[in-house]
Design a protein around this motif. Structure first.
Motif, PDB file in Angstrom:
ATOM      1  N   VAL A   1      13.371 -22.078   9.075  1.00 54.43           N
ATOM      2  CA  VAL A   1      12.243 -22.877   9.552  1.00 54.43           C
ATOM      3  C   VAL A   1      11.016 -21.978   9.481  1.00 54.43           C
ATOM      4  N   VAL A   2       9.998 -22.439   8.743  1.00 48.73           N
ATOM      5  CA  VAL A   2       8.815 -21.622   8.486  1.00 48.73           C
ATOM      6  C   VAL A   2       7.574 -22.328   9.010  1.00 48.73           C
TER       7      VAL A   2
ATOM      8  N   THR B   1       9.779 -12.775   9.245  1.00 47.79           N
ATOM      9  CA  THR B   1       9.589 -12.413   7.844  1.00 47.79           C
ATOM     10  C   THR B   1       8.548 -13.320   7.204  1.00 47.79           C
ATOM     11  N   GLU B   2       7.644 -12.748   6.425  1.00 45.86           N
ATOM     12  CA  GLU B   2       6.634 -13.541   5.735  1.00 45.86           C
ATOM     13  C   GLU B   2       7.179 -13.958   4.363  1.00 45.86           C
ATOM     14  N   LEU B   3       7.035 -15.247   4.048  1.00 43.58           N
ATOM     15  CA  LEU B   3       7.520 -15.786   2.780  1.00 43.58           C
ATOM     16  C   LEU B   3       6.359 -16.302   1.943  1.00 43.58           C
ATOM     17  N   TYR B   4       6.605 -16.433   0.646  1.00 44.97           N
ATOM     18  CA  TYR B   4       5.593 -16.862  -0.315  1.00 44.97           C
ATOM     19  C   TYR B   4       6.141 -18.020  -1.142  1.00 44.97           C
TER      20      TYR B   4
ATOM     21  N   GLY C   1       9.094 -10.930   0.092  1.00 48.27           N
ATOM     22  CA  GLY C   1       8.044  -9.949  -0.132  1.00 48.27           C
ATOM     23  C   GLY C   1       8.206  -9.157  -1.416  1.00 48.27           C
ATOM     24  N   ARG C   2       9.414  -9.135  -1.973  1.00 49.72           N
ATOM     25  CA  ARG C   2       9.672  -8.420  -3.223  1.00 49.72           C
ATOM     26  C   ARG C   2       9.606  -9.349  -4.435  1.00 49.72           C
TER      27      ARG C   2
END
Length: 84
Positions: A17-18, A67-70, A33-34
């Motif tokens: 869940v973001v 954690t930050e997601l893209y 992040g990678r």
């Protein structure tokens, strides 16, 4: 690549869940992040001005809250895959 948002938790069905910083489209690829693919946006819910996204994780993927997601934005020509 755009910032999707921060993971706030996990569901029993192994979906992340973001809390969204920018609103993605359903089906957009989600990256860590990678810049590795970890899943896809399954569902959007919550208030219009501050939506949440449910991300269906690929198998064997674990993610911690915070954690930050893209995500990859829409295709440049605006075309998307059609379902029949």
């Amino acid at each position: 690549m755009k910032v999707l948002g921060t993971v706030t938790g996990m569901t029993a069905g192994m979906h992340a869940v973001v809390m969204c910083a920018e609103t993605p489209s359903i089906g957009d690829e989600v990256l860590d992040g990678r810049h590795r693919r970890i899943g896809r946006v399954q569902r959007l819910f919550g208030p219009v001005d501050a939506p949440y996204a449910s991300v269906a994780l690929d198998s064997e993927t674990t993610i911690k809250p915070g954690t930050e997601l893209y995500f990859n934005g829409a295709k440049p020509n605006g075309k998307t895959k059609r379902r029949n």
